[in-house]
Design an enzyme around this catalytic site. Structure first.
Site, PDB file in Angstrom:
ATOM      1  N   SER A 107       0.858  -1.246  -0.115  1.00 16.31           N
ATOM      2  CA  SER A 107      -0.030   0.037   0.120  1.00 16.31           C
ATOM      3  C   SER A 107       0.827   1.321  -0.103  1.00 16.31           C
ATOM      4  O   SER A 107       0.369   2.136   0.614  1.00 16.31           O
ATOM      5  CB  SER A 107      -0.933  -0.148   1.203  1.00 16.31           C
ATOM      6  OG  SER A 107      -1.837  -1.120   1.150  1.00 16.31           O
ATOM      7  N   ASP A 153      -6.926  -0.115   2.839  1.00 12.78           N
ATOM      8  CA  ASP A 153      -5.472   0.361   2.966  1.00 12.78           C
ATOM      9  C   ASP A 153      -5.366   1.742   3.486  1.00 12.78           C
ATOM     10  O   ASP A 153      -4.571   2.137   4.310  1.00 12.78           O
ATOM     11  CB  ASP A 153      -4.812   0.349   1.638  1.00 12.78           C
ATOM     12  CG  ASP A 153      -4.864  -1.014   1.141  1.00 12.78           C
ATOM     13  OD1 ASP A 153      -5.029  -2.030   1.639  1.00 12.78           O
ATOM     14  OD2 ASP A 153      -4.688  -1.141  -0.315  1.00 12.78           O
ATOM     15  N   TYR A 202      -7.882  -7.600 -10.027  1.00 19.40           N
ATOM     16  CA  TYR A 202      -8.753  -7.134  -8.951  1.00 19.40           C
ATOM     17  C   TYR A 202      -9.886  -6.706  -9.231  1.00 19.40           C
ATOM     18  O   TYR A 202     -11.173  -6.981  -8.730  1.00 19.40           O
ATOM     19  CB  TYR A 202      -7.684  -5.849  -8.315  1.00 19.40           C
ATOM     20  CG  TYR A 202      -8.373  -5.616  -7.016  1.00 19.40           C
ATOM     21  CD1 TYR A 202      -7.931  -6.090  -5.881  1.00 19.40           C
ATOM     22  CD2 TYR A 202      -9.290  -4.414  -7.044  1.00 19.40           C
ATOM     23  CE1 TYR A 202      -8.431  -5.592  -4.552  1.00 19.40           C
ATOM     24  CE2 TYR A 202      -9.576  -4.223  -5.714  1.00 19.40           C
ATOM     25  CZ  TYR A 202      -9.325  -4.656  -4.737  1.00 19.40           C
ATOM     26  OH  TYR A 202      -9.870  -4.182  -3.519  1.00 19.40           O
TER      27      TYR A 202
END
Ligand code: GLA
Length: 371
Positions: A107, A153, A202
């Protein structure tokens, strides 16, 4: 006056691909940071420069413009979203440096967004609501980086606490901080690989989950997200789903349960149970969610060969990146040496090994402030 702000990277201990399904996550902020050294300007420009790239980028607060396909889009996105929400920021020079490895699933982008957003709000004299900042940074990621990420995140970069993991309910945004055992070390291992299409993979997974909710809602009208589906519900109604999508759901449903059990294990001091749950999480991400890679699987396997490893799993979105390991403190050196040798022997790559401590969320760096 120059001020300095720091936002941490993160590693997720368990609860993977659950945050965009309204589920549970258990990340820690880590002691690797993006630092923004900032100074007010007299105009409406944010001029950002980064240690890794030579040319400063100017962003007009009145018209931040569309994404430009550069690192500065993370700053541009945060500026655009904060301005749109009526924050009326002041112009500033931002010099950005980071020791969060980029593109490794730790992240670094959330750390940059949160550090830049916090710096601009603080310099502009605005009250800072950390949850609102996390949500603004998540929105920036959607609009300017094209990843339809969940809130984990950015939330942990805002709300991390030293020495603690954070159990977050991503539906209600209620968080509980759980102390990490002092004799256990968080060790992150980098496969040194990243698939070019990770962001596409994703977004596809997220779309699969949303399609599954639409299909299951025909039989289970009360559900809003996979968070609302129990394992029994899924077993009884899984026939409405194609096999691949069924397995995606099985991962999310079982991962939510594992995350809550892992939080209980941490509270009870049952770290061995925590390790078993990490192993089950990895298997589910590998076999059902299909976001692991050969390198990630290898890194988990070699980690589990070490006496003193409590648990190992891939962490973050997957398709490359890092594993997270819980290791008895006295075994950490042997762990790092073993993993380096064995991973290299099996893949030809040398992994980076980061020994991490759970750190605080974004803050002004007091040392700089005092100068
Ligand atoms: C990325 C996203 C997060 C989360 C994880 C997977 O890190 O940014 O929101 O979905 O992947 O758990």
């Amino acid at each position: 006056m120059t001020r300095r702000y720091r936002a941490p990277g993160r590693v997720n201990l368990i609860g993977e691909h659950t945050d965009y399904n309204d589920g549970f996550v258990l990340p820690v902020a880590i002691d690797r940071h993006t630092t923004v050294t900032a100074q007010l300007r007299g105009d409406r420009l944010v001029v950002a420069s980064s240690d890794g790239y030579d040319r400063p980028v100017s962003i007009d607060l009145s018209d931040p413009g569309p994404p430009a396909g550069a690192w500065s889009d993370y700053v541009r996105g945060v500026v655009a979203v904060l301005e749109r929400s009526g924050q009326a920021l002041h112009g500033a020079d931002l010099v950005i440096a980071s020791d969060v490895p980029a593109g490794a699933g730790l992240s670094s982008s959330a750390a940059l967004e949160v550090a830049a957003g916090y710096a601009l709000l603080h310099l502009s004299g605005r009250a800072i609501d950390r949850t609102a900042l996390a949500l603004a940074c998540q929105q920036a990621e959607h609009e300017y980086a094209g990843t339809r990420c969940g809130v984990m995140d950015q939330f942990i970069a805002c709300h991390g606490r030293a020495g603690h993991a954070m159990l977050l309910d991503t539906r209600t945004l209620e968080a509980v901080w759980l102390p990490m055992p002092r004799d256990i070390q968080i060790v992150v291992c980098n496969t040194m690989t990243r698939h070019a299409l990770a962001s596409d993979g994703y977004n596809e997974r997220r779309a699969d989950c949303e399609a599954a909710v639409r299909a299951l809602a025909v039989r289970l009208p009360r559900i809003r997200a996979l968070r609302d589906v129990s394992y029994a519900d899924l077993e009884a109604n899984g026939d409405v789903l194609p096999d691949g999508i069924y397995r995606r759901c099985r991962h999310v449903v079982t991962e939510n349960a594992r995350t809550l059990s892992a939080a209980d294990a941490l509270r009870d001091g049952d770290i061995a149970r925590f390790g078993v749950l990490m192993g089950a999480s990895h298997a589910s991400l590998r076999d059902d969610y299909e976001v692991s890679t050969d390198e990630l699987d290898t890194l988990v396997e070699v980690a589990m060969e070490v006496d003193g490893t409590i648990g190992a799993r891939m962490t973050g979105g997957g398709f490359g990146g890092c594993t997270v390991n819980l290791v008895r403190a006295e075994a950490v050196e042997a762990f790092a040496a073993h993993v380096r040798v064995r991973y290299h022997a099996r893949t030809g790559q040398i992994p980076e090994v980061y020994i991490c401590a759970a750190a605080d969320g974004v803050h002004e760096d007091a040392a700089e402030e005092a100068r």
